[in-house]
Motif scaffolding. Structure first.
Motif, PDB file in Angstrom:
ATOM      1  N   GLN A  69       0.857  -1.185   0.000  1.00 38.77           N
ATOM      2  CA  GLN A  69       0.000   0.000   0.000  1.00 38.77           C
ATOM      3  C   GLN A  69       0.896   1.238   0.000  1.00 38.77           C
ATOM      4  OE1 GLN A  69      -3.014   0.136   3.112  1.00 38.77           O
ATOM      5  NE2 GLN A  69      -2.952   2.354   3.130  1.00 38.77           N
ATOM      6  N   TYR A  70       0.746   2.077  -1.015  1.00 37.11           N
ATOM      7  CA  TYR A  70       1.566   3.273  -1.106  1.00 37.11           C
ATOM      8  C   TYR A  70       1.199   4.277  -0.012  1.00 37.11           C
ATOM      9  CZ  TYR A  70       3.191   1.901  -5.781  1.00 37.11           C
ATOM     10  OH  TYR A  70       3.763   1.252  -6.839  1.00 37.11           O
ATOM     11  N   LEU A  71       2.209   4.937   0.537  1.00 38.80           N
ATOM     12  CA  LEU A  71       2.040   6.047   1.462  1.00 38.80           C
ATOM     13  C   LEU A  71       2.704   7.263   0.822  1.00 38.80           C
ATOM     14  CD1 LEU A  71       3.064   4.206   4.757  1.00 38.80           C
ATOM     15  CD2 LEU A  71       0.761   4.502   3.837  1.00 38.80           C
ATOM     16  N   VAL A  72       2.074   8.425   0.926  1.00 41.37           N
ATOM     17  CA  VAL A  72       2.577   9.581   0.180  1.00 41.37           C
ATOM     18  C   VAL A  72       2.913  10.761   1.086  1.00 41.37           C
ATOM     19  CG1 VAL A  72       1.330   8.961  -1.922  1.00 41.37           C
ATOM     20  CG2 VAL A  72       0.246  10.477  -0.270  1.00 41.37           C
ATOM     21  N   THR A  73       3.903  11.517   0.653  1.00 40.88           N
ATOM     22  CA  THR A  73       4.212  12.809   1.269  1.00 40.88           C
ATOM     23  C   THR A  73       3.302  13.862   0.649  1.00 40.88           C
ATOM     24  OG1 THR A  73       5.865  13.356  -0.405  1.00 40.88           O
ATOM     25  CG2 THR A  73       6.632  12.131   1.528  1.00 40.88           C
ATOM     26  N   SER A  74       3.299  15.047   1.227  1.00 40.87           N
ATOM     27  CA  SER A  74       2.472  16.124   0.675  1.00 40.87           C
ATOM     28  C   SER A  74       2.938  16.504  -0.727  1.00 40.87           C
ATOM     29  CB  SER A  74       2.506  17.349   1.599  1.00 40.87           C
ATOM     30  OG  SER A  74       3.833  17.793   1.806  1.00 40.87           O
ATOM     31  N   SER A  75       4.259  16.523  -0.945  1.00 40.32           N
ATOM     32  CA  SER A  75       4.767  16.906  -2.270  1.00 40.32           C
ATOM     33  C   SER A  75       4.424  15.860  -3.321  1.00 40.32           C
ATOM     34  CB  SER A  75       6.278  17.144  -2.218  1.00 40.32           C
ATOM     35  OG  SER A  75       6.962  15.979  -1.810  1.00 40.32           O
ATOM     36  N   GLU A  76       4.494  14.573  -2.945  1.00 43.63           N
ATOM     37  CA  GLU A  76       4.113  13.515  -3.888  1.00 43.63           C
ATOM     38  C   GLU A  76       2.632  13.616  -4.243  1.00 43.63           C
ATOM     39  OE1 GLU A  76       7.156   9.823  -2.785  1.00 43.63           O
ATOM     40  OE2 GLU A  76       5.402  10.185  -1.537  1.00 43.63           O
ATOM     41  N   MET A  77       1.793  13.871  -3.243  1.00 42.15           N
ATOM     42  CA  MET A  77       0.362  13.959  -3.502  1.00 42.15           C
ATOM     43  C   MET A  77       0.037  15.144  -4.395  1.00 42.15           C
ATOM     44  SD  MET A  77      -2.229  12.112  -2.799  1.00 42.15           S
ATOM     45  CE  MET A  77      -3.168  12.371  -4.283  1.00 42.15           C
ATOM     46  N   LYS A  78       0.704  16.260  -4.180  1.00 44.50           N
ATOM     47  CA  LYS A  78       0.480  17.432  -5.038  1.00 44.50           C
ATOM     48  C   LYS A  78       0.905  17.135  -6.478  1.00 44.50           C
ATOM     49  CE  LYS A  78       0.955  20.826  -1.320  1.00 44.50           C
ATOM     50  NZ  LYS A  78       1.836  21.846  -0.700  1.00 44.50           N
ATOM     51  N   HIS A  79       1.997  16.388  -6.612  1.00 40.17           N
ATOM     52  CA  HIS A  79       2.457  16.007  -7.956  1.00 40.17           C
ATOM     53  C   HIS A  79       1.416  15.134  -8.655  1.00 40.17           C
ATOM     54  CE1 HIS A  79       4.935  14.403 -11.215  1.00 40.17           C
ATOM     55  NE2 HIS A  79       4.530  13.210 -10.833  1.00 40.17           N
ATOM     56  N   PHE A  80       0.895  14.125  -7.948  1.00 38.26           N
ATOM     57  CA  PHE A  80      -0.094  13.230  -8.554  1.00 38.26           C
ATOM     58  C   PHE A  80      -1.376  13.976  -8.901  1.00 38.26           C
ATOM     59  CE2 PHE A  80       2.047   9.863  -5.724  1.00 38.26           C
ATOM     60  CZ  PHE A  80       3.004   9.602  -6.698  1.00 38.26           C
ATOM     61  N   ASP A  81      -1.763  14.894  -8.031  1.00 41.03           N
ATOM     62  CA  ASP A  81      -2.961  15.701  -8.266  1.00 41.03           C
ATOM     63  C   ASP A  81      -2.788  16.547  -9.533  1.00 41.03           C
ATOM     64  OD1 ASP A  81      -5.359  16.973  -7.928  1.00 41.03           O
ATOM     65  OD2 ASP A  81      -5.026  17.526  -5.851  1.00 41.03           O
ATOM     66  N   ALA A  82      -1.631  17.223  -9.615  1.00 39.69           N
ATOM     67  CA  ALA A  82      -1.370  18.069 -10.783  1.00 39.69           C
ATOM     68  C   ALA A  82      -1.237  17.239 -12.057  1.00 39.69           C
ATOM     69  CB  ALA A  82      -0.098  18.887 -10.552  1.00 39.69           C
ATOM     70  N   TYR A  83      -0.590  16.083 -11.948  1.00 35.52           N
ATOM     71  CA  TYR A  83      -0.424  15.208 -13.108  1.00 35.52           C
ATOM     72  C   TYR A  83      -1.782  14.760 -13.654  1.00 35.52           C
ATOM     73  CZ  TYR A  83       1.405  11.456 -16.048  1.00 35.52           C
ATOM     74  OH  TYR A  83       1.707  10.657 -17.115  1.00 35.52           O
ATOM     75  N   THR A  84      -2.685  14.425 -12.739  1.00 34.44           N
ATOM     76  CA  THR A  84      -4.021  13.979 -13.142  1.00 34.44           C
ATOM     77  C   THR A  84      -4.770  15.081 -13.880  1.00 34.44           C
ATOM     78  OG1 THR A  84      -4.106  12.476 -11.260  1.00 34.44           O
ATOM     79  CG2 THR A  84      -6.201  13.008 -12.317  1.00 34.44           C
ATOM     80  N   SER A  85      -4.651  16.300 -13.371  1.00 34.50           N
ATOM     81  CA  SER A  85      -5.375  17.424 -13.980  1.00 34.50           C
ATOM     82  C   SER A  85      -4.719  17.897 -15.272  1.00 34.50           C
ATOM     83  CB  SER A  85      -5.452  18.593 -12.990  1.00 34.50           C
ATOM     84  OG  SER A  85      -6.204  18.242 -11.864  1.00 34.50           O
ATOM     85  N   GLN A  86      -3.397  18.055 -15.233  1.00 36.94           N
ATOM     86  CA  GLN A  86      -2.703  18.709 -16.348  1.00 36.94           C
ATOM     87  C   GLN A  86      -2.271  17.754 -17.448  1.00 36.94           C
ATOM     88  OE1 GLN A  86       0.480  20.899 -14.428  1.00 36.94           O
ATOM     89  NE2 GLN A  86      -0.952  21.837 -12.968  1.00 36.94           N
ATOM     90  N   GLN A  87      -1.878  16.536 -17.069  1.00 35.87           N
ATOM     91  CA  GLN A  87      -1.403  15.590 -18.076  1.00 35.87           C
ATOM     92  C   GLN A  87      -2.496  14.612 -18.526  1.00 35.87           C
ATOM     93  OE1 GLN A  87       1.689  15.969 -19.374  1.00 35.87           O
ATOM     94  NE2 GLN A  87       1.864  17.752 -18.026  1.00 35.87           N
ATOM     95  N   ILE A  88      -3.241  14.103 -17.565  1.00 31.28           N
ATOM     96  CA  ILE A  88      -4.313  13.168 -17.907  1.00 31.28           C
ATOM     97  C   ILE A  88      -5.526  13.908 -18.449  1.00 31.28           C
ATOM     98  CG2 ILE A  88      -5.830  11.341 -17.033  1.00 31.28           C
ATOM     99  CD1 ILE A  88      -2.859  10.594 -17.110  1.00 31.28           C
TER     100      ILE A  88
END
Length: 497
Positions: free
Chosen positions: A2-21
């Motif tokens: 089960q992945y655990l995330v830092t705040s910076s990792e979560m912000k990256h995934f959030d931005a990636y989902t919005s901007q790249q996906i």
């Protein structure tokens, strides 16, 4: 895993989902709000009168959207906005505009009290908080905690650092926290895990484009994590554990480590201990091989033969800090080519001369508790406690060892690998000998050919699960280290079939 995330990792995934996906941020916000409302309904919160307390960041935007969805259910709901509206995110501005069109009550000042509200939704801060909470924010947290209402936190309780679990001034004490996409590290460590209440992970469609740097295990994975055992085997097939432990008339630690190694599945276990412990150990654990030594008369040739015999070596439990401990540890580090687990008094001996690690040829696992870690690093316990993960990771990297830093939430740091954060176990395991059992479990897994880094993580997880089984059977108050071994037997009986 089960992945655990830092705040910076979560912000990256959030931005990636919005901007790249291409999934719009407002869609993600709406899905987050739907997940919160679903939880409020499913968990049967008293929704007679609801307050949603929001900041102006995206966490606050989630909260405003929650209030709108509750309004559509004909629930009496009031939004309280805290902070500077000039700092509002674009999405939160849009959500406030929508809420205004729905004629939802919006207050920009705090009430004198939140008494009378049956449920409060905390949407003040999200995972980006990195400063001490002050002023209206601090006052809001105090009022919410004093309200007597059920509190649901969005993503993380406000006031908790998402990366460390530390309280930044003051923090919400929630009944439940709904976090999005992945568990935040701050929700896995104390005191954050305590303040979060029941934690629910809601999948809102955020996409992960790379592995995270931290992980934990879930019980559903256990069967696949355990080492496989072939049918056509003999006792040598499952490895040989050498336990170097005990001191004059002190053999309990040696017994616990050796028995735990056997119970985990090791084929052969040998104890190297002072002569005076021979009869007691054989009477308690007749399956073990005993090789006694005379204190202050260590036979180096004999010890070298034992090192060459072993598949894995445990050193330290109950040995005391002495010349014998130093000399044996030095020889083991210099000559062993199989994994070595250094525990207890071997760690205290190592702390006096950390350069001994430079002579090691083998993979080393160190298992310090916070006091031992303080001696090894020359850092204060308080400093370590506030920086558990970074301390373990830096030490592991600097010394090229696997660091199993034991605490209420044990950390396993391995150079160039993701860090494991354990979530099993309970406070009943804070009892003498529990650490000796852990070393034996890890040794038993390595003996069965599991890589040391995996054995360290799985060993910690199994140890905690066994403690949880024992707590349910006996109670946290009454648990002994030997009960953990019994719990281990129950766990393996249910999973290793």
């Amino acid at each position: 895993m089960q992945y655990l995330v830092t705040s910076s990792e979560m912000k990256h995934f959030d931005a990636y989902t919005s901007q790249q996906i291409g999934l719009p941020a407002m869609v993600l916000m709406e899905r987050a709000a739907l997940a919160i409302v679903q939880q409020l309904n499913c968990e049967q919160y008293n929704l007679l009168k609801v307050a949603v307390v929001c900041g102006y960041g995206n966490n606050g935007g989630d909260g405003v959207a929650v209030a709108r969805l509750l309004k559509l259910q004909h629930i009496e709901v009031t939004i309280y906005l805290i902070g500077n509206p000039n700092n509002a995110s674009q999405q939160t501005r849009q959500q406030i505009k929508i809420a205004q069109h729905y004629n939802i009550k919006i207050n920009t000042s705090l009430p004198k009290t939140f008494h009378g509200y049956t449920t409060i939704v905390d949407a003040i801060f999200g995972i980006g908080l990195n400063r001490v909470v002050t002023d209206d924010f601090l006052h809001a947290i105090e009022l919410i905690n004093q309200s007597g209402a059920d509190i649901l936190a969005i993503d993380i309780p406000s006031g908790i650092c998402a990366d460390t679990g530390q309280i930044l001034g003051n923090a919400i004490k929630a009944k439940q926290t709904v976090t999005f996409a992945y568990q935040k590290i701050g929700l896995t460590l104390y005191p954050g895990v305590d303040l979060a209440g029941k934690i629910v992970i809601a999948d809102i469609g955020i996409y992960i484009d790379k592995p995270t740097n931290h992980f934990t295990y879930h019980s559903s994975e256990l069967t696949n994590l355990l080492p496989k055992r072939e049918n056509y085997t003999n006792k040598g097939s499952f490895g040989k554990v050498l336990v170097i432990a005990g001191s004059q008339n002190m053999c309990g630690a040696a017994y616990l480590s050796a028995k735990a190694a056997y119970r985990t599945g090791a084929g052969l276990v040998r104890i190297y201990t002072p002569q005076c412990n021979h009869d007691v150990l054989l009477s308690q654990l007749p399956e073990v091989i005993l090789t006694p030594f005379i204190p202050n008369q260590i036979n180096k040739a004999q010890l070298e033969q034992l090192i060459n015999w072993a598949s894995v070596i445990v050193i330290g439990p109950g040995m005391g800090v002495s010349d014998d401990t130093y000399n044996i540890l030095s020889q083991v580090l210099a000559y062993s080519t199989v994994p070595i687990i250094i525990d207890a008094d071997a760690l205290n001996t190592l702390a006096q001369d950390i350069t001994l690690l430079k002579h090691a040829q083998a993979t080393i696992i160190l298992t310090p508790h916070l006091g031992e870690m303080a001696r090894l690093t020359q850092l204060s316990i308080e400093t370590i406690k506030n920086n558990l993960i970074k301390t373990a990771e830096k030490f592991a990297e600097a010394n090229q060892v696997i660091c199993v830093m034991k605490d209420a939430k044990t950390i396993v740091a391995t150079p160039k690998q993701a860090t494991y954060i354990n979530q099993s176990g309970n406070n009943g395991m804070a009892t003498g000998g529990a650490g000796d059992v852990l070393t034996g479990i890890m040794a038993g897994l390595i003996a069965q050919h599991l890589p040391a880094s995996k054995a360290a993580c799985l060993g910690v997880y199994l140890h905690g699960l066994a403690g949880d089984i024992s707590a349910n059977k006996i109670s946290k108050y009454s648990m002994l280290a030997s009960d953990i071994i019994d719990g281990l037997t129950d766990i393996l009986n249910s999973k290793a079939k």
